[in-house]
Motif scaffolding. Structure first.
Motif, PDB file in Angstrom:
ATOM      1  N   ASN A  37       0.575  -1.514  -0.339  1.00 49.58           N
ATOM      2  CA  ASN A  37       0.044   0.063  -0.240  1.00 49.58           C
ATOM      3  C   ASN A  37       0.981   1.271   0.321  1.00 49.58           C
ATOM      4  OD1 ASN A  37      -3.309  -0.282   0.304  1.00 49.58           O
ATOM      5  ND2 ASN A  37      -2.076  -1.927   2.323  1.00 49.58           N
ATOM      6  N   PRO A  38       0.561   2.457  -0.524  1.00 44.27           N
ATOM      7  CA  PRO A  38       1.541   3.524  -0.269  1.00 44.27           C
ATOM      8  C   PRO A  38       1.122   3.767   1.506  1.00 44.27           C
ATOM      9  CG  PRO A  38      -1.133   4.197  -1.941  1.00 44.27           C
ATOM     10  CD  PRO A  38      -0.899   2.412  -2.007  1.00 44.27           C
ATOM     11  N   TYR A  39       2.315   4.612   1.311  1.00 46.36           N
ATOM     12  CA  TYR A  39       1.959   5.337   2.706  1.00 46.36           C
ATOM     13  C   TYR A  39       1.987   6.997   2.519  1.00 46.36           C
ATOM     14  CZ  TYR A  39       3.926   1.165   4.693  1.00 46.36           C
ATOM     15  OH  TYR A  39       4.151   0.068   4.549  1.00 46.36           O
ATOM     16  N   SER A  40       1.797   7.989   3.716  1.00 51.25           N
ATOM     17  CA  SER A  40       1.144   9.484   3.703  1.00 51.25           C
ATOM     18  C   SER A  40       2.658   9.944   3.635  1.00 51.25           C
ATOM     19  CB  SER A  40       0.213   9.368   4.629  1.00 51.25           C
ATOM     20  OG  SER A  40      -0.803   8.471   4.399  1.00 51.25           O
ATOM     21  N   TRP A  50       6.458  11.195  -4.191  1.00 56.04           N
ATOM     22  CA  TRP A  50       6.459   9.457  -4.499  1.00 56.04           C
ATOM     23  C   TRP A  50       5.063   8.491  -3.778  1.00 56.04           C
ATOM     24  CZ3 TRP A  50      10.606  10.510  -2.098  1.00 56.04           C
ATOM     25  CH2 TRP A  50      11.333   8.772  -1.323  1.00 56.04           C
ATOM     26  N   PHE A  51       4.833   7.451  -4.423  1.00 53.34           N
ATOM     27  CA  PHE A  51       3.995   7.138  -3.877  1.00 53.34           C
ATOM     28  C   PHE A  51       4.262   5.287  -4.595  1.00 53.34           C
ATOM     29  CE2 PHE A  51       2.604  11.241  -3.313  1.00 53.34           C
ATOM     30  CZ  PHE A  51       1.506  11.073  -1.672  1.00 53.34           C
ATOM     31  N   GLU A  52       4.360   4.211  -3.813  1.00 51.88           N
ATOM     32  CA  GLU A  52       4.739   3.284  -4.532  1.00 51.88           C
ATOM     33  C   GLU A  52       3.526   2.217  -3.932  1.00 51.88           C
ATOM     34  OE1 GLU A  52       8.028   1.432  -3.472  1.00 51.88           O
ATOM     35  OE2 GLU A  52       8.199  -0.262  -5.434  1.00 51.88           O
ATOM     36  N   ALA A  53       2.728   1.403  -5.224  1.00 52.28           N
ATOM     37  CA  ALA A  53       1.722   0.643  -5.036  1.00 52.28           C
ATOM     38  C   ALA A  53       1.988  -1.319  -5.735  1.00 52.28           C
ATOM     39  CB  ALA A  53       0.372   1.156  -4.884  1.00 52.28           C
ATOM     40  N   CYS A  54       1.815  -2.058  -4.693  1.00 47.37           N
ATOM     41  CA  CYS A  54       2.062  -3.232  -6.344  1.00 47.37           C
ATOM     42  C   CYS A  54       1.174  -4.269  -5.424  1.00 47.37           C
ATOM     43  CB  CYS A  54       3.520  -3.778  -5.352  1.00 47.37           C
ATOM     44  SG  CYS A  54       4.920  -2.606  -5.346  1.00 47.37           S
ATOM     45  N   ALA A  55       0.789  -4.984  -6.409  1.00 46.20           N
ATOM     46  CA  ALA A  55       0.574  -6.333  -6.232  1.00 46.20           C
ATOM     47  C   ALA A  55      -0.283  -7.316  -7.871  1.00 46.20           C
ATOM     48  CB  ALA A  55      -1.161  -5.859  -6.809  1.00 46.20           C
ATOM     49  N   VAL A 109      -3.964  10.064  -2.078  1.00 44.99           N
ATOM     50  CA  VAL A 109      -4.075   8.568  -3.450  1.00 44.99           C
ATOM     51  C   VAL A 109      -3.872   7.229  -3.380  1.00 44.99           C
ATOM     52  CG1 VAL A 109      -2.589  10.578  -5.144  1.00 44.99           C
ATOM     53  CG2 VAL A 109      -1.422   8.592  -2.935  1.00 44.99           C
ATOM     54  N   PHE A 110      -4.647   6.929  -4.288  1.00 45.21           N
ATOM     55  CA  PHE A 110      -4.631   5.229  -3.933  1.00 45.21           C
ATOM     56  C   PHE A 110      -4.617   4.624  -4.814  1.00 45.21           C
ATOM     57  CE2 PHE A 110      -9.194   6.637  -4.841  1.00 45.21           C
ATOM     58  CZ  PHE A 110      -9.326   5.386  -5.523  1.00 45.21           C
ATOM     59  N   CYS A 111      -4.696   3.537  -4.867  1.00 49.86           N
ATOM     60  CA  CYS A 111      -3.497   2.853  -6.805  1.00 49.86           C
ATOM     61  C   CYS A 111      -5.100   2.091  -6.424  1.00 49.86           C
ATOM     62  CB  CYS A 111      -2.628   1.911  -6.717  1.00 49.86           C
ATOM     63  SG  CYS A 111      -2.342   1.772  -8.171  1.00 49.86           S
TER      64      CYS A 111
END
Length: 161
Positions: A37-40, A50-55, A109-111
């Motif tokens: 999950n991305p972090y605040s 920058w924000f990172e999300a993985c799945a 933000v969210f992915c």
């Protein structure tokens, strides 16, 4: 002995039916699994966030923006609202927002990840924009020494309080 064999057969039958049901509904290897999950974070005005999300097990993805009232905006809508702010990577695992504006304070933000049989979204990551942030020489993945309880310090800050 017959009761033991019967019980074992019932157990095997139930196990096989539950496995078949999971496969039909996209659970397990067929459903989307969010692995990051991305972090605040907290950044100074003008910096880049920058924000990172993985799945796993997804076909497409996109980042969305949430205003302080909870309204969701696409990257295209966001660009119209903030023409001086640059957004990169809205369809990749790494979202970068350049030239942060103080009006972005309390946005999130969210992915969203999509597959043929499933849709899944990450948790919201909030943006805090301040006049200046202290520089501790740390990057966003170094949470253990973060004095702000899990929030990131702007990674490219040259400002000091």
């Amino acid at each position: 002995m017959k009761k033991l064999v019967s019980a074992a057969m019932v157990f095997v039958l139930i196990f096989m039916l539950s496995a078949a049901a999971c496969a039909d509904y996209g659970i397990g290897n067929y459903g989307i699994v969010i692995t990051r999950n991305p972090y605040s974070g907290t950044w100074a005005e003008g910096e880049s966030a920058w924000f990172e999300a993985c799945a796993q097990y997804y076909n497409t993805m996109e980042w969305s923006f949430v205003d302080p009232c909870g309204t969701e905006h696409s990257a295209e809508e966001f660009r119209k609202l903030f023409p001086d702010v640059t957004v990169e990577g809205e369809n990749t695992t790494m979202l970068t927002i350049h030239n942060l504006d103080s009006e972005l304070n309390d946005w999130a933000v969210f992915c969203s990840f999509h597959s043929d049989i499933d849709n899944s979204s990450t948790k919201w990551a909030f943006i805090k924009v301040v006049d200046a942030v202290p520089t501790y020489g740390m990057n966003q993945y170094n949470y253990s020494t973060n004095p702000y309880g899990g929030q990131y310090i702007g990674y490219d800050s040259i400002y000091k309080i």
